[in-house]
Structure formats: C-alpha cells, structure tokens
Design an enzyme around this catalytic site. Structure first.
Site, PDB file in Angstrom:
ATOM      1  N   ASP A  96       1.373  -1.127   0.060  1.00 54.20           N
ATOM      2  CA  ASP A  96       0.114  -0.046   0.432  1.00 54.20           C
ATOM      3  C   ASP A  96       0.723   1.444  -0.186  1.00 54.20           C
ATOM      4  OD1 ASP A  96      -1.984   1.797   0.331  1.00 54.20           O
ATOM      5  OD2 ASP A  96      -3.001   0.009   1.248  1.00 54.20           O
ATOM      6  N   ASP A 191      -2.368   4.476  -2.321  1.00 57.76           N
ATOM      7  CA  ASP A 191      -4.122   5.123  -2.072  1.00 57.76           C
ATOM      8  C   ASP A 191      -4.259   6.755  -2.307  1.00 57.76           C
ATOM      9  OD1 ASP A 191      -5.322   4.876   0.614  1.00 57.76           O
ATOM     10  OD2 ASP A 191      -4.219   6.697   1.088  1.00 57.76           O
ATOM     11  N   GLU A 243      -6.635   3.493  -5.560  1.00 51.87           N
ATOM     12  CA  GLU A 243      -7.874   3.787  -5.373  1.00 51.87           C
ATOM     13  C   GLU A 243      -8.126   5.577  -5.961  1.00 51.87           C
ATOM     14  OE1 GLU A 243      -9.717   4.334  -0.600  1.00 51.87           O
ATOM     15  OE2 GLU A 243      -7.889   5.225  -1.328  1.00 51.87           O
ATOM     16  N   HIS A 317     -11.059  -2.470   4.322  1.00 54.53           N
ATOM     17  CA  HIS A 317     -10.923  -2.188   5.773  1.00 54.53           C
ATOM     18  C   HIS A 317     -11.576  -0.908   5.402  1.00 54.53           C
ATOM     19  CE1 HIS A 317      -7.996   0.125   3.103  1.00 54.53           C
ATOM     20  NE2 HIS A 317      -8.143   1.054   4.096  1.00 54.53           N
ATOM     21  N   ASP A 318     -12.129  -0.659   4.625  1.00 50.49           N
ATOM     22  CA  ASP A 318     -13.344   1.012   5.284  1.00 50.49           C
ATOM     23  C   ASP A 318     -14.216   0.845   5.109  1.00 50.49           C
ATOM     24  OD1 ASP A 318     -10.583   2.801   5.157  1.00 50.49           O
ATOM     25  OD2 ASP A 318     -10.632   2.949   2.768  1.00 50.49           O
TER      26      ASP A 318
END
Ligand code: GLC
Length: 541
Positions: A96, A191, A243, A317-318
């Site tokens: 990430d 990200d 993302e 994870h969000d």
C-alpha cells in the site's frame, strides 16, 4: 507484459490478521504463519495495508517513514522472509503506497515546521484556506505552526497533503516505490491516488465539500504516467491498482486503459454508497437495489467499452461488512455470502477478497462506543451529537457505518479473541467468532465456493477476459450480466432478495450447462425460479 487477469487478490489488514507476539497487534510473522491457508484458498496476490512507521492516528495511513517496518508489526527481516515464503506458496505481495499525504510526524513536515523552505515546498501551504471539507470532518486546512499560513489536509489533521507540483516531491515518491521494488515487490496499491494532482490555484467550491476542485484533475494523469515510467512500468508482470475517490468512468478508463501507461486497474466506490441517504455516509438507509444494479451495469459496460479495468469488491478495511449491508444475514448468511461472491468473481475485472469474507464474517455488533477506535468514527460521533441527534440514534449509525466493522480481528477459531491473539487485541473481536471462524468454516459452503470461483477464473478465459453485457436490466430483483468471448457466452443471474423470483430464460440458455450455483439441483427451464439469494451461472459454448 501486462498484469495477469486470471489472478485474484486477497487483502490483509496486518493489524488484525494474526498476532504472534501477544501484544494484541497482528504482525508480519502472523501472515507468514497463515500462508498455507491462503494457498489453500487459491489466491495469487496479497495486498497488505500499511505496516510502515506511523503514529497510527489513521492506522498506518499516516506514514512517518516510507521505507521501514513499524516495530509493532516486526522487522525488515520479517518482511523479506514474508516476501520469499509467499513466493514459495505461489503468492505475490502488493504493498500500500500512501503518496498523497504523510504524517505530520514525518521528518519532511517537521523540518518544514522548523522553517526549512526546501521542505515547506513539500506541502500545500496557503495564506487563505479554501472552504473544502476534510474527509474526516471539519475544514481541510489547519494552521501551519505560528507562520500565519495554513496547510492542506484532505484527511486527518495529522495527514498533510504533499505538493506533487514540486519535482522533488515526485522524485521522493518514485524513490519510495523503487525501494520496495528492489526488495522484489511487484504489486502496488496506491492510496487515494486521484487526489495527488492539485491545481496551482485552489478554488472555493461549496458543492460536494469542494471535491470537484481537487479530484481527477487533468494533471493527475500526467503524474501517474511519470510514476509508471520511473518505477513499476519497468517491471515484467506485477499488478497496480489505484484507489479513486469520487471519480467517474471517463477518468477511470484513462487511468486503467493499457495504452495510457498509468495503472493496471482502479477501485471506485459508487456502488458502496447505495445505502447513503442523500449521499451522506453517516445516515441509516436500506440499500437501493435499483441504484446498485444500474451502477454495476453502467460501470461494467463503460469500462468494457473503453478497455479500462476495475478492481471488483464489496469489502475492504474502510467498509462495513457487505453481508450486513446487502443481505438478510440473520436468515441467509451462506446464500447471501456466496451470491455476493459470484456477482463479482464472475464479472469483468480483478476480484478482491477482504480477509474474513471467505468465511462469511459479519460486523462485530459492539454494544458500546468505548469499543470503537477509528478516528473517522470518533469524529463522526461527536459531529452527529453536535448536530442534535440523540445518543441512541448516533450509536446506531456508528454501529452500521464504522470502518471498525471490518477491522476486527480475523476469526480463526472459537478460543478467546477468536484465536487472533493471546494478549488483549487492539480492537475487540466480533461477537460472532464462536460460530463464524476458519476452523468451522473451512470445509463449509462459503469457503469452498470461493475456492471454486478462484479456480474457474484460472481455467476459463471467458471469465478472465470476456466482455461485459448487462442482462435483465429491468428486473427489480435480479442483477444479471453476460460475459462473451470468441462465440462463448456465460449468463450470471444473482437474486438479491430473500424470496423466490421467476424469470424467463431465453431458449438458447435452456440448453446451456450449469457452470455454478449456490443451490443444488438446478433445472434450466423457460420459467426459471431463482431461490432466495440464489446465484446461477449458465455456460453456452
Ligand atoms: C484511503 C484508505 C483509508 C485512509 C485514507 C487516507 O481511503 O483506504 O483507510 O484512511 O485513504 O489515507
């Protein structure tokens, strides 16, 4: 060579996967321990959320050193061992990269604060803040020490946006990616990467909290091309995903069309806002099936037509667990979990499985605010109360929407803390772990269904490569699509409701072969009854 479209990615939140030291925090050695499990599932790539040094204000997305391992998670030796051992299990790592912002504890920000002009130009400093709203609440600008200036933070106040217009910043960012490439890493998840390209002049915009002013700016594409050329674009194989927050199909085609040499694929989040009232996350609403179906169809066909490529997912994870959002999980957990899986794994794009999804994990069902730790949730809690909502209503919203819902410890077995840790977990395990855990589920329907889906994608180019066509577009209950390749066709029907639905099956498909279903004994007849949350894939060759 471009990335391998037969691959499936599995996302691990290292903090919550497996703790081998008893400190309550998952670690890299814990992931090494579970590689055989991941190989058994059949995944090809594991995406690890950030494990770099960080004050953990946003659980590692506030990076204070991009090229080291946070001792909380282990050492660089552990990382190297993980990368090597993973390869032996046929698994590549995807790291990430948080390149839009860094922690205010990063030495660049600290030097900037101390007056170093070279580093001041690493950040976005202005005399007058704009009206933009931070994605974690409040204004997106904060005073820059006592200079009278303000620095931009699109996320938490401790996550300062980096100034990509400065070539030195870009060089530093390329170095970060290349540092990990030298360690043999070929997979990268970038990200919020569609936010890096800010305009020279930043403008107020009361619409959508200012997002149109800093999202998908034309220069963003230039920066991605530079990043590609200076780093991963030199690799054979590998896989990159960006993302993209608040984006559109046109930009996503540009980001991911192979001719543009930007990224391999993109995440977008429109389909995960269909249970937001008026586009607002911190509200309670039953998901809007019509909207979900239409979004899947327009994105599926749009990306297919423009030769773009999507990452396919419901969980990360969000996000709260998809089972709690889209399915009557009390009565149909298994049917719902397998239907949701088929609806993306048989579609066009690269499927991502978020840890625990393969065993049908659900939200933790906490009963107190004291159990939550996520910065976004804690801010939202205060803001909702301040806006006049009652304590009960506020708690119900947090319970349904908090990012902690997916961050709870992976449920390995029925022993204390779900077999995640012998210490006190940093975040409490979900209430369901005595029943829903790997030990119980591994030979069960959900896990084996995922294994089959992963295998089918490897065996059938129709699944990994075929074009996407919307089907049964007017259905109020069924999300269906067709895949086509070299005269072969696959029809995928997904009943999103807890009741039987009858559809008319075209004559050619009545002679087709059932490739997969989450119910037994399917007969292909003209009036086909799909049972609650049934998924059915029919192959014509
Ligand atoms: C992304 C991450 C999220 C993080 C944010 C800021 O959306 O997925 O967890 O809080 O970026 O880095």
């Amino acid at each position: 060579m471009t990335f391998d479209k037969k691959q499936v990615v599995y996302q691990i939140y290292p903090k919550s996967y497996k703790d081998t030291t008893g400190n309550g925090v998952g670690d890299l050695r814990g992931i090494i321990e579970k590689l055989p499990y991941l190989q058994e599932l059949g995944v090809d790539v594991i995406w690890l959320n950030p494990f770099y040094p960080s004050p953990q204000r946003d659980n590692g997305y506030d990076v204070s050193d991009y090229t080291a391992v946070n001792p909380l998670f282990g050492t660089m030796d552990d990382f190297e061992e993980l990368a090597q051992t993973a390869k032996k299990h046929g698994i590549e790592l995807m790291l990430d990269m948080v390149l839009n912002h860094c922690s205010t504890e990063h030495e660049w920000f600290q030097k900037a604060l101390a007056g170093d002009q070279y580093y001041q130009d690493f950040f976005i400093l202005r005399d007058h803040p704009t009206d933009w709203v931070s994605k974690f609440g409040g204004n997106a600008w904060a005073p820059f020490g006592d200079t009278g200036k303000y620095y931009l933070h699109l996320f938490d106040v401790t996550q300062a946006d980096l100034n990509w217009r400065n070539p030195h910043v870009r060089e530093e960012m390329f170095k970060v990616v290349n540092f990990w490439r030298k360690k043999g890493v070929k997979g990268f998840r970038f990200d919020v990467i569609n936010l890096i390209g800010k305009d020279e002049v930043l403008k107020n915009n009361p619409n959508f909290d200012g997002k149109p002013e800093y999202t998908d700016r034309p220069i963003n594409h230039d920066y991605l091309k530079m990043l590609n050329q200076a780093s991963f674009g030199q690799d054979q194989g590998g896989m990159t995903v960006g993302e993209m927050s608040f984006t559109d199909i046109e930009n996503c085609v540009q980001y991911s069309n192979p001719n543009n040499k930007e990224l391999d694929m993109v995440f977008n989040f429109h389909h995960l806002k269909v249970d937001y009232e008026n586009g607002q996350k911190w509200t309670l609403k039953t998901f809007d099936f019509e909207e979900l179906k239409t979004l899947f169809h327009t994105w599926g066909e749009g990306m297919s037509a423009g030769d773009g490529w999507s990452a396919l997912f419901y969980n990360n994870h969000d996000q709260p667990r998809a089972l709690n959002r889209f399915v009557d999980v009390k009565n149909f957990r298994t049917e719902g979990a397998t239907m949701l899986a088929a609806s993306i794994h048989l579609s066009r794009g690269t499927p991502y499985i978020y840890m625990g999804e393969e065993i049908g994990m659900i939200d933790p069902d906490y009963d107190s605010m004291a159990d939550y730790v996520d910065v976004e949730s804690l801010n939202a809690y205060q803001e909702l109360l301040a806006a006049g909502k009652s304590e009960n209503e506020t708690f119900a919203i947090i319970q349904a929407k908090s990012r902690d819902n997916s961050r709870t410890p992976m449920q390995w077995d029925a022993s204390p803390n779900a077999g995640f840790s012998t210490g006190t977990p940093w975040l409490k395990a979900g209430r369901s772990y005595p029943e829903i855990n790997v030990e119980n589920e591994k030979s069960g329907q959900i896990f084996t269904f995922y294994q089959t889906l992963i295998k089918l994608r490897k065996e059938m180019p129709l699944i990994s490569e075929g074009v996407y066509k919307a089907a049964y577009q007017d259905s109020k209950k069924i999300y269906a699509f067709e895949r086509q390749l070299d005269g072969q066709k696959l029809l995928v029907l997904n009943n999103f409701f807890p009741e039987n639905v009858t559809i008319q099956l075209p004559a050619d498909y009545q002679t087709g072969k059932v490739l997969l279903s989450n119910y037994d004994n399917v007969e292909l007849t003209e009036n086909l009854v799909l049972q609650p949350y049934q998924s059915l894939a029919i192959h014509l060759d």
